[in-house]
Design a protein around this motif. Structure first.
Motif, mmCIF file in Angstrom:
data_model
loop_
_atom_site.group_PDB
_atom_site.id
_atom_site.type_symbol
_atom_site.label_atom_id
_atom_site.label_comp_id
_atom_site.label_asym_id
_atom_site.label_seq_id
_atom_site.Cartn_x
_atom_site.Cartn_y
_atom_site.Cartn_z
ATOM 1 N N SER A 105 2.603 -7.947 -0.835
ATOM 2 C CA SER A 105 2.303 -6.577 -0.476
ATOM 3 C C SER A 105 3.049 -6.189 0.780
ATOM 4 N N LEU A 106 3.122 -4.900 0.996
ATOM 5 C CA LEU A 106 3.920 -4.409 2.109
ATOM 6 C C LEU A 106 3.212 -4.544 3.445
ATOM 7 N N PHE A 107 2.008 -4.006 3.502
ATOM 8 C CA PHE A 107 1.347 -4.070 4.809
ATOM 9 C C PHE A 107 -0.134 -4.373 4.665
ATOM 10 N N SER A 108 -0.373 -5.491 4.045
ATOM 11 C CA SER A 108 -1.740 -5.909 3.793
ATOM 12 C C SER A 108 -2.549 -6.019 5.091
ATOM 13 N N ARG A 110 -3.833 -3.658 6.835
ATOM 14 C CA ARG A 110 -3.753 -2.577 7.798
ATOM 15 C C ARG A 110 -4.292 -1.260 7.271
ATOM 16 N N LEU A 111 -4.911 -1.331 6.144
ATOM 17 C CA LEU A 111 -5.484 -0.097 5.596
ATOM 18 C C LEU A 111 -6.648 0.352 6.468
ATOM 19 N N LYS A 115 -7.167 6.207 5.665
ATOM 20 C CA LYS A 115 -6.012 6.165 4.751
ATOM 21 C C LYS A 115 -6.493 6.039 3.295
ATOM 22 N N GLU A 141 -0.322 1.836 -5.152
ATOM 23 C CA GLU A 141 0.087 1.600 -3.765
ATOM 24 C C GLU A 141 -1.099 1.094 -2.935
ATOM 25 N N ASN A 144 -1.843 -2.391 -3.882
ATOM 26 C CA ASN A 144 -0.743 -3.210 -3.395
ATOM 27 C C ASN A 144 -0.892 -3.536 -1.905
ATOM 28 N N SER A 145 -1.453 -2.582 -1.168
ATOM 29 C CA SER A 145 -1.594 -2.801 0.272
ATOM 30 C C SER A 145 -2.895 -3.504 0.617
#
Ligand code: AMP
Length: 616
Positions: A105-108, A110-111, A115, A141, A144-145
């Motif tokens: 994932s791109l920025f796991s 940090r959700l 958001k 998305e 994914n995050s």
């Protein structure tokens, strides 16, 4: 708040089984939430994007969710579906697959709550062509995050349920827990509880004291919720200003009030015993609607506080036209009404107005009439605390001329006999029964407290046999049916005793256009100027016809009626068909139609003839 923190609370809530533990975790979660995000958290934990009346939904079905999970985790849709079948919960599927993710994932981690919630709002607001693809993309998305646990709740959310068992009551309990200390700083609140505890044994005193204090605050919160159905905003105001914020909550047009509910008693004597002199209203069987008018802005809510405005353009117009108030919240029952027979349609017809498509066509075919029965707010004034008598008076004053909105038919009495007579009259008009109302009671939002008492037909008989009746006259078509010349029929049963045709039903439904033209063709040829000698009817149709044609009809049941002559007794009460529908023409002679004797026998056989007190 980070989304990972929020879901850690969710996971804890899911792992406990007692409501007390659950409430405590929820309370802690809400106390950690920031001033603005608490609102979103309240909605989110119930699987919603806003208060119920906004009707905002993510609008992603299971199929799309499966696709999204597959896309985000790198598994195939088939693999997702297979696992879903095994575990039966898309949340667990997403969680499991996210942990064995085939792509990173791109920025796991940090959700944020903001958001995630914001993305779901965007998903909800995406509509039109190609919207499914965009929704899918945004959902994927998010997954994914997401970390494992986050994926569980992100996948569950669009289905409208996080499976946590958090409902309005739990949230109110949790809020009460968080603000009870502040609540007790006000001596007023403290005093009441202490007084109630004077007799208690010392040991349990403390525990009992805090329980009661919480309960008291909980009731205060609920009372506000009852007049303002938006727990997200209530939580936000509490967070911003504490108890003072709660106290500032007022009725506002646009936010539904929880409806008052009716108790049930089984006789008019019991009603009078309970209420004494009271208002007695006809009970209509349609939709209960709460109408909010704020100048030109009209919103209509269902009994469950769903926004139904879009479904009833005819009523919205009528409210603008007829209601003589700048701002008002009032309630009533709306039902389809037949111009042809001047009778109410049964609920099965009214319900057709609850639809998403062909709204304008149906509005024309089955226009609604709304019978208003209460007003809770008028031009900035909260009327809920006023006695019903005054509210009704206020309501009467603000309904202007027009047909679509009228007051419910009502009498005021303390005589059970008068109630019985009014009850019978309602039934004969095709209505459900009556509702008696306490003239001194305030509007009791969200509860059942003997301010309203209903008395219904005890049970409803389904007349399984169809009945053959003879046409003795007709009513001219109005509205859509003008072109046919015929709007409704007056029909009769045959009485062998004196060889006459006695009126039993007005029929305005069941006939399609083809039948209407056939009727016109046939009946225009046998029209006569005066009531034919063998016809016995007090109801006057626009045009009398010589008894010649028999039609088959189906009805819900046979009821007693003072209007029709079939089977009249000494008191002048005959029999009528309730909700008759024409099925077809019969190849029968008029004398072969169903006889009055048969009608009476059928009435007796009907399991339900004991329309309450029919034997009296
Ligand atoms: P019930 O649904 O049987 O408990 O009866 C209560 C419902 O009757 C209300 O929620 C309204 O939808 C409906 N109703 C019909 N006529 C009236 C009336 N005159 N006053 C109040 N409620 C009515």
């Amino acid at each position: 708040m980070l989304f990972s923190e929020l879901v850690a609370y969710f996971d804890r809530i899911e792992s406990v089984s007692s409501r007390l533990d659950m409430t405590a975790i929820l309370a802690e979660m809400l106390s950690k939430a920031g001033g603005k995000e608490i609102r979103d958290i309240v909605y989110f934990s119930q699987g919603m994007l806003g208060p119920k009346h906004t009707g905002l939904e993510a609008g992603i079905g299971e199929g799309l969710l499966e696709q999204g999970i597959a896309k985000a985790t790198g598994y195939t849709k088939e693999e997702v579906v297979r696992l879903y079948k095994q575990v039966g919960d898309l949340g667990y599927v997403a969680e499991k697959l996210a942990s064995g993710r085939k792509q990173t994932s791109l920025f796991s981690g940090r959700l944020t709550v903001e958001k995630v919630f914001g993305n779901f709002v965007k998903i909800a607001e995406t509509g039109g062509k190609g919207s499914q693809d965009s929704k899918l993309g945004m959902f994927a998305e998010l997954i994914n995050s997401a970390g494992k646990l986050e994926a569980r709740y992100i996948a569950r959310f669009p289905l409208g349920n996080l499976r946590l068992g958090i409902g309005d009551p739990t949230i109110m309990d949790a809020l009460a827990l968080n603000y009870v200390e502040e609540f007790l700083k006000d001596k007023k609140n403290m005093a009441g509880i202490e007084a109630a505890l004077r007799e208690k044994n010392e040991e349990k005193r403390k525990e009992e004291f805090s329980r009661r204090a919480r309960q008291r605050l909980r009731e205060t919160i609920e009372a506000k919720y009852n007049i303002f159905s938006d727990l997200g905003e209530i939580a936000e105001r509490l967070k911003a200003k504490g108890i003072k914020g709660l106290e500032e909550i007022r009725i506002v047009p646009g936010t539904p009030i929880r409806p008052t509910l009716a108790e049930r008693l089984s006789s008019s004597e019991e009603i009078v015993e309970k209420l004494g002199n009271c208002a007695v209203e006809q009970k209509y069987d349609g939709f209960r609607l709460q109408v909010h008018k704020d100048r030109n802005n009209v919103t209509i809510f269902s009994r469950q506080s769903e926004n139904m405005t879009g479904m009833f353009p005819d009523l919205v117009e009528a409210v603008r036209r007829q209601m003589k108030a700048e701002r008002v919240i009032f309630e009533g029952e709306a039902l389809a009404y037949s111009e042809q027979t001047q009778q109410y349609f049964p609920f099965q017809v009214t319900i057709q107005r609850k639809r998403k498509y062909d709204i304008a066509e149906k509005a024309e075919e089955f226009p609604l009439r709304m019978f208003a029965f209460d007003v809770m707010y008028l031009n900035g004034k909260d009327l809920m605390g006023k006695p019903f008598r005054d509210r009704r008076e206020a309501l009467e004053k603000i309904i202007g001329e027009g047909e679509a909105i009228a007051l419910t038919k009502s009498i005021e009495t303390s005589d059970p006999k008068k109630i019985d007579a009014f009850f019978m009259e309602s039934i004969e008009n095709g209505l459900e029964g009556i509702i008696a109302k306490d003239l001194d009671a305030p509007y009791i939002a969200g509860a059942r407290k003997f301010a309203w008492i209903k008395l219904k037909r005890s049970y409803r008989g389904e007349l399984s046999d169809s009945i053959d009746v003879t046409i003795i006259g007709y009513f001219k078509g109005r509205g859509k049916r003008t072109q046919f010349g015929i709007g409704g029929l007056l029909t009769a049963a045959y009485d062998e005793e004196d060889d006459s045709f006695k009126s039993i039903a007005k029929i305005g439904t069941g006939m399609n256009e083809e039948m209407l033209s056939e009727l016109e063709e046939k009946l225009s040829k046998i029209a006569v100027k005066q009531k034919p000698g063998r016809v016995d009817s007090e109801i006057e149709p626009h045009v009398w016809v010589k008894p010649s044609y028999v039609i088959e009809v189906r009805a819900d049941e046979i009821t007693r009626s003072p209007l029709h002559t079939a089977g009249r007794d000494k008191e002048g009460t005959g029999y009528a068909l309730r909700f008759p529908r024409m099925l077809k023409f019969r190849e029968k002679k008029p004398e072969e139609s169903t006889t009055v004797k048969e009608i009476i026998a059928m009435f007796r056989k009907q399991a339900s003839v004991q329309v309450y007190q029919a034997e009296k």
